[in-house]
Structures are given as C-alpha cells and as structure tokens.
Design an enzyme around this catalytic site. Sequence first.
Site, mmCIF file in Angstrom:
data_model
loop_
_atom_site.group_PDB
_atom_site.id
_atom_site.type_symbol
_atom_site.label_atom_id
_atom_site.label_comp_id
_atom_site.label_asym_id
_atom_site.label_seq_id
_atom_site.Cartn_x
_atom_site.Cartn_y
_atom_site.Cartn_z
ATOM 1 N N ARG A 64 0.837 -1.191 0.000
ATOM 2 C CA ARG A 64 0.000 0.000 0.000
ATOM 3 C C ARG A 64 0.876 1.247 0.000
ATOM 4 N NH1 ARG A 64 -1.889 0.969 4.301
ATOM 5 N NH2 ARG A 64 -1.149 -0.792 5.525
ATOM 6 N N TYR A 204 -1.249 -3.438 -6.835
ATOM 7 C CA TYR A 204 -1.004 -4.296 -5.669
ATOM 8 C C TYR A 204 -2.057 -4.164 -4.570
ATOM 9 C CZ TYR A 204 1.890 -7.407 -2.919
ATOM 10 O OH TYR A 204 2.361 -8.507 -2.235
ATOM 11 N N GLY A 205 -2.513 -5.298 -4.081
ATOM 12 C CA GLY A 205 -3.289 -5.399 -2.847
ATOM 13 C C GLY A 205 -4.331 -4.316 -2.647
ATOM 14 N N GLY A 206 -4.269 -3.712 -1.481
ATOM 15 C CA GLY A 206 -5.249 -2.717 -1.078
ATOM 16 C C GLY A 206 -5.332 -1.511 -2.006
ATOM 17 N N LYS A 213 -9.682 -2.338 1.516
ATOM 18 C CA LYS A 213 -9.423 -1.186 2.370
ATOM 19 C C LYS A 213 -10.221 0.041 1.904
ATOM 20 C CE LYS A 213 -7.166 -3.712 4.987
ATOM 21 N NZ LYS A 213 -5.798 -4.048 5.192
ATOM 22 N N HIS A 233 -10.581 -2.451 11.288
ATOM 23 C CA HIS A 233 -9.486 -3.296 10.793
ATOM 24 C C HIS A 233 -9.257 -4.420 11.796
ATOM 25 C CE1 HIS A 233 -5.006 -3.401 9.269
ATOM 26 N NE2 HIS A 233 -5.760 -4.253 8.626
ATOM 27 N N SER A 255 -1.401 -3.470 10.201
ATOM 28 C CA SER A 255 -1.020 -4.362 9.106
ATOM 29 C C SER A 255 0.238 -5.154 9.463
ATOM 30 C CB SER A 255 -0.761 -3.537 7.855
ATOM 31 O OG SER A 255 -1.920 -2.799 7.543
ATOM 32 N N CYS A 257 0.684 -7.362 11.742
ATOM 33 C CA CYS A 257 0.931 -7.491 13.178
ATOM 34 C C CYS A 257 0.183 -8.663 13.803
ATOM 35 C CB CYS A 257 0.607 -6.190 13.897
ATOM 36 S SG CYS A 257 1.760 -4.877 13.496
ATOM 37 N N GLY A 258 -0.306 -9.588 12.980
ATOM 38 C CA GLY A 258 -0.772 -10.846 13.547
ATOM 39 C C GLY A 258 -2.262 -11.146 13.499
ATOM 40 N N ASP A 280 -9.352 -9.802 8.660
ATOM 41 C CA ASP A 280 -8.832 -8.451 8.395
ATOM 42 C C ASP A 280 -9.822 -7.325 8.677
ATOM 43 O OD1 ASP A 280 -6.430 -7.063 7.441
ATOM 44 O OD2 ASP A 280 -7.633 -6.426 5.735
ATOM 45 N N ASN A 370 6.464 -8.336 2.079
ATOM 46 C CA ASN A 370 5.001 -8.159 1.981
ATOM 47 C C ASN A 370 4.416 -9.068 0.897
ATOM 48 O OD1 ASN A 370 2.504 -6.936 2.757
ATOM 49 N ND2 ASN A 370 2.601 -5.606 0.957
ATOM 50 N N ARG A 372 2.304 -12.140 -0.540
ATOM 51 C CA ARG A 372 1.005 -12.562 -0.006
ATOM 52 C C ARG A 372 0.394 -13.707 -0.791
ATOM 53 N NH1 ARG A 372 -1.674 -8.720 3.864
ATOM 54 N NH2 ARG A 372 -0.014 -7.241 4.325
ATOM 55 N N GLY A 499 0.304 -20.210 18.450
ATOM 56 C CA GLY A 499 -0.631 -21.081 19.173
ATOM 57 C C GLY A 499 -0.636 -20.829 20.677
ATOM 58 N N ASN A 501 -0.641 -18.080 22.073
ATOM 59 C CA ASN A 501 -1.522 -16.949 22.403
ATOM 60 C C ASN A 501 -2.870 -17.433 22.939
ATOM 61 O OD1 ASN A 501 0.446 -15.126 21.623
ATOM 62 N ND2 ASN A 501 -0.286 -14.996 19.508
HETATM 63 P P1 GTP Z 1 -2.361 -7.637 7.326
HETATM 64 O O1 GTP Z 1 -2.856 -8.659 6.394
HETATM 65 O O2 GTP Z 1 -1.260 -6.805 6.741
HETATM 66 O O3 GTP Z 1 -3.421 -6.772 7.893
HETATM 67 O O4 GTP Z 1 -1.554 -8.397 8.510
HETATM 68 P P2 GTP Z 1 -2.031 -9.287 9.772
HETATM 69 O O5 GTP Z 1 -2.343 -8.382 10.923
HETATM 70 O O6 GTP Z 1 -3.063 -10.255 9.370
HETATM 71 O O7 GTP Z 1 -0.669 -10.044 10.184
HETATM 72 P P3 GTP Z 1 -0.277 -11.586 10.035
HETATM 73 O O8 GTP Z 1 -1.086 -12.492 10.899
HETATM 74 O O9 GTP Z 1 -0.224 -11.932 8.601
HETATM 75 O O10 GTP Z 1 1.201 -11.570 10.635
HETATM 76 C C1 GTP Z 1 2.219 -10.762 10.139
HETATM 77 C C2 GTP Z 1 3.561 -11.291 10.561
HETATM 78 O O11 GTP Z 1 3.637 -11.349 11.979
HETATM 79 C C3 GTP Z 1 3.833 -12.693 10.046
HETATM 80 O O12 GTP Z 1 5.172 -12.775 9.592
HETATM 81 C C4 GTP Z 1 3.629 -13.559 11.256
HETATM 82 O O13 GTP Z 1 4.406 -14.728 11.217
HETATM 83 C C5 GTP Z 1 4.015 -12.642 12.408
HETATM 84 N N1 GTP Z 1 3.257 -12.987 13.640
HETATM 85 C C6 GTP Z 1 1.931 -13.211 13.734
HETATM 86 N N2 GTP Z 1 1.571 -13.562 14.992
HETATM 87 C C7 GTP Z 1 2.709 -13.542 15.718
HETATM 88 C C8 GTP Z 1 3.002 -13.830 17.097
HETATM 89 O O14 GTP Z 1 2.140 -14.186 17.917
HETATM 90 N N3 GTP Z 1 4.308 -13.699 17.479
HETATM 91 C C9 GTP Z 1 5.286 -13.327 16.610
HETATM 92 N N4 GTP Z 1 6.534 -13.233 17.070
HETATM 93 N N5 GTP Z 1 5.047 -13.078 15.299
HETATM 94 C C10 GTP Z 1 3.786 -13.183 14.866
HETATM 95 C C1 SPV Z 2 -2.993 -4.392 5.150
HETATM 96 O O1 SPV Z 2 -2.029 -3.731 4.723
HETATM 97 O O2 SPV Z 2 -3.535 -4.141 6.249
HETATM 98 C C2 SPV Z 2 -3.501 -5.535 4.365
HETATM 99 C C3 SPV Z 2 -2.978 -5.724 3.017
HETATM 100 O O3 SPV Z 2 -4.369 -6.251 4.833
HETATM 101 S S1 SPV Z 2 -3.729 -4.688 1.852
HETATM 102 O O4 SPV Z 2 -4.858 -5.379 1.277
HETATM 103 O O5 SPV Z 2 -2.728 -4.423 0.800
HETATM 104 O O6 SPV Z 2 -4.170 -3.462 2.467
HETATM 105 MN MN MN Z 3 -4.938 -5.571 6.940
#
Ligand code: GTP
Ligand code: SPV
Ligand code: MN
Length: 584
Positions: A64, A204-206, A213, A233, A255, A257-258, A280, A370, A372, A499, A501
Amino acid sequence: MKDLHSWIDEMAQLCRPDHIHLCDGSEAEYDRIAQAMVQANTFLPLAKRPHSFWCHSDPDDVARVEESTYICSEKPEDAGPTNHWMAPAEMKAKLKTLFSGCMQGRTLYVVPYCMGPLHSPFAILGVEITDSPYAVLNMKLMTRMGQKALDLITKKKQFVPGLHSVGVPLKKGEKDSSWPCNSAHRHIVHFPEERSIWSFGSGYGGNALLGKKCLALRIASVLGRDEGWLAEHMLILGITNPTGEKKYIAAAFPSACGKTNLAMLTPTLPGWKIECVGDDIAWIRFGADGRLYAVNPEAGYFGVAPGTSMKTNPNAMKTITHNAIFTNVARTPDGDVWWEGMTDTAPKGLISWLDTLYDPASRMPAAHPNSRFTVPAKQNPIYDPAAENPQGVPLSAILFGGRRSAVLPLVIEAFDWQAGVFFGASLSSETTAAAKGETGKLRHDPFAMLPFCGYHMGDYFAHWLAMGRKSSADKLPRIYAVNWFLKGKDGKYLWPGFGENSRVLQWIFERTSHQAEAKKTPIGYIPESLDLQGLGKIDMAALFHIDPTAWRQECEELSRYFALFGSRMPNALLEELRRLRRAL
Ligand code: GTP
Ligand code: SPV
Ligand code: MN
C-alpha cells in the site's frame, strides 16, 4: 445513485479501452482470464498446487502507498490531520487527466461485487472497473463477485463505484510488461460524500482490490459514522472452551501485526477450539439485544506469506494448498512456493520473488516481506459456519494490539468501555512492510485504523465513545490491549506467540464470564496468573512489567499526539490520560 450502465459508459469514454468485459464471476471466466495471464507471462501455474498461480509485481509496486492515499471530503477538516486531502473538484480534474485514455490497448473489466454475505441486510454492493486482470481474479477470491452481486445491484439500484487502472496505456502492437504499473502517478482516492473510489497507477493489494481497504474500511467507516455502526481493521474469531461454550472475539492489530495468525490459531491448550470468521475487517453494529455483532465483509484472505508455516499457522498452510494466487513469494524448481519462515532452510535452486535464481549469499530475502497469498476463506479447515450469518456474531471481547518491543505488557484489561476506547486511541506500533516506507519505526496507529479511517480521527474517537453509551457494560464487549512482540535484552521475543496466544485468549474468555482473577494496575487489570503448563521458561515478570518512567513518557507522547486533533479530540479521552498520569 448513479445508473450502472451510464457510469460504465462514462468511464469507458474517459479511459478508452479496446474491449469491455462484464464479469459474471463464474469458474469458467476465472479460468479463461487466468489462462490469458499465463499466456501473457504474468501468471505461472504451480505444479505442486492445483489451480494455483505464482506471479510477481514490479519491484516498485509491492505494498500500500499511504503517501498517495487521499480522503477528498468537501472540507479538509472532515478528512482530519491523519489523512491526505485535496479539494474534490481539484482532485477530480487531476484524476480525469490521469485516466484519460489510460486503458487504450487493454480490456476494461466491470467487476460487480458484494461485501458481506449476499443476503445480509448489512452487505454493501460495489462495482470495480479495472484494466487489471490480476485485480479481477483477486476480487473473485476476496469478495462475492459476479452475477449474484450484479442482480442485487440491479434490484437495489445501489453500489459504490470504484475506478481502477494500472495507468499504462498500450500503443498498437506494443508489448505489455508482466506487471504494468505507473508508480510516478499513483493516486488512491476516496470521495466520502459521493461514496466513490478512484485508484490509479498501482496493481497491488489494497491499492487495487477496491472492495477491501477502500470500500470496506475507508468508505464504510464514513457510512458507519453516519448510520451508527463501526467499520474496523479487525479479525473475528470464534473460541470454544473445553466444556463447549463458544464466544466471539474481535481484534484490531495494524497491518502485518498478527491478525491472520490469531484468527486461524491452533490452540496449544488442550480442549480449546478456535474457528475463523474473518482475518482483516469487521463491520460491527448493535443487535436488538444490545450486544455488538460483527460481520466479516470479505470472502477470502489476502494474507502475509513470510512467517507462515506448519508450526506457526497450520490452518493457513492447509487453506492455500489449492485455488490460490501467490504474489511476490519465491518458488522452487519443481513448481512449489517458498518464503522465509516456511521451513528452517531454503530449498535448493530457489527462484526469488524477482524471478531470478536466488543467491542466499545476497542476504536479501527470497520472498518479498510483503508477499502474499490470496485464497477463498471457505477453504479454511476452521472456517466458522457463522461467518455466513447475515446478522454477524456477538462479540464478548475486543482486543487492540501492536508491535511494541517494550512498554506495553502481554495483556491488560480496560477498566471500562471509555478506558478501552483510550486503549484503541493510544495504540502505537512499529511499522511493517505492508506499507511502503521504513519498517520497524514506532508510530501512532489509533485502532490500527491510521491508514484506513475515512474521516477525522477525532470524530472517530467520539463515535467509539458514543457507541459505548448506546448499551450497558454487561452487554458491551470487554476491551483488552495485547502485545505479542515484547523483546528481552537479548533482542529475542519474550513470548512464544502463535498457538501459545491461546493462553491469553483463555484468560480473556474466562474474564468475560467472571471466571478469572485479575490484579489492578494504573493502566488496567492484568492476569493474576496464566496457564503456562507445557511452556518452557517464561519471564512473566518482564511480560507484565509496568515501568512508570516509560509510561510517563508514553503519556507525554500521547498528550502531544492527541493535541493534533484539536477541538475534535474528545474530552473523555483527555480525562482518561489525566487519570492514567495521576495513577502512575
Ligand atoms: P495484514 O494482512 O497486513 O493486515 O496483517 P495481519 O495483521 O493479518 O498479520 P499476520 O497475521 O499476517 O502476521 C504478520 C507477521 O507477523 C507474520 O510474519 C507472522 O508470522 C508474524 N506474527 C503473527 N503472529 C505472531 C506472534 O504471535 N508472534 C510473533 N513473534 N510473530 C507473529
Ligand atoms: C494491510 O495492509 O492491512 C492488508 C494488506 O491487509 S492490503 O490489502 O494491501 O491493504
Ligand atoms: Mn490488513
């Protein structure tokens, strides 16, 4: 509302495509377009994953682009200090010049789609006009796209128009590149009053999948403000305890962050079960019973590839075995995909995301950070049947989290709704590769909505506070802050995450039915204890340490940040800040 056909005519006259194709959303159509993309060298079929394709983008079109994203409300103060703004008339004139003739030599696809279950009263219809076949196929996986959406649009005479172009007209006989884009002239523009979207220059993406988004967050957040609901979000998950009691939790993390990982989590705690409603976006509104209900407007996942493995997210791995599109990941010589973190060592003969033989000595990642996967949500082995509920699922808890290597403890419960809104408003996180720019830099990202709120962030805070006044504490979800990303002095994560968590989710689950104990701190309640059975050595003191000096600095910073919102900053949140300072 605009009449669909006159809008298509108008846009076609502006963009001057060679052909027009109205998408029906059928499998046959998907396959025809995919085949054409294989012929054009954009897609490569993957021998190891049935009905799946690998592709890579232009190296300048990988995420993005927040600096080119605009909220063009009539008044600048309605976009607020966190959004880029330009006067709508001025922006329209600029866009008309950019879009003029931009689809020459290309096909204009008309993509009718529905965000939310087709028969949900909360569904929002959209039509994306695009010259990117990549966008068309991704929209097919990510939304309810095609004839059924078109029938609803015809019936309801309502849709959000979105115009998208990669911004590269082709002269007669000119050869196309495998990923056309126009990085010098990127514009991702929203007109909130008109409820329309114009996106130019990125595939790309969003930036290009306008249902996600652009519609489901930026435009929908404005609708939510006007109509009394929330577009967030957030992931949505169902969690069942060993005695069979099920609850739903939503969580907002910035984004990358998990969210996807938490939404698909495999609990390490015996007897617990997680099911996935969405990974998401959540649309949240009150039900007749005074509880908040969440709908996932999407029908697929556009998930971060790196870090996804059978250890971290087996459900995602099982979801992407077929019918998937992989963008900017690496691939193996035998026709599979790979990315950093999928296995401990990289396979031999790897081809990098840039489509060149990968040199491990280069110290560059083989997959773009990034990169996907796009895949239908229904393929998820833990897809929650309630994801199709037209009314959504009732929320017991809302989590806010980010990447904070220090300061914010593993989990903390807000004293009440207002304190929880303060948690959301004060969220900061280290930047990731999901947006163009430097990574690892701490920035404010209130409610994980900084890049996605379609109006003044101060008004958005006020809207959250007002939502809380519409119900009572016993019916509202409880609010938590979580942080999986605390680091020790050695720079390593203090908490194993993924897991594990589930141990934090267990505490939250039990707190929402008054079954778990907590200790009061100046910020909120922390667990009296967590179930750590089977885990190795965990530094609980560090995970729950509240450093008054660091928190006083945090308050100073928040006070500066909140000042940005001027008179639109709700007093209640400034009062929360004062309360926190006193308590520290
Ligand atoms: P967007 O699609 O961009 O909105 O991202 P998202 O919030 O869905 O993040 P996603 O779950 O794809 O995780 C992003 C990155 O963080 C990945 O590389 C994961 O492996 C890592 N990650 C996710 N959960 C954890 C966690 O509990 N601990 C750690 N250390 N890394 C994590
Ligand atoms: C984000 O960036 O929060 C995503 C990927 O989920 S995108 O669809 O490119 O916005
Ligand atoms: Mn997102």
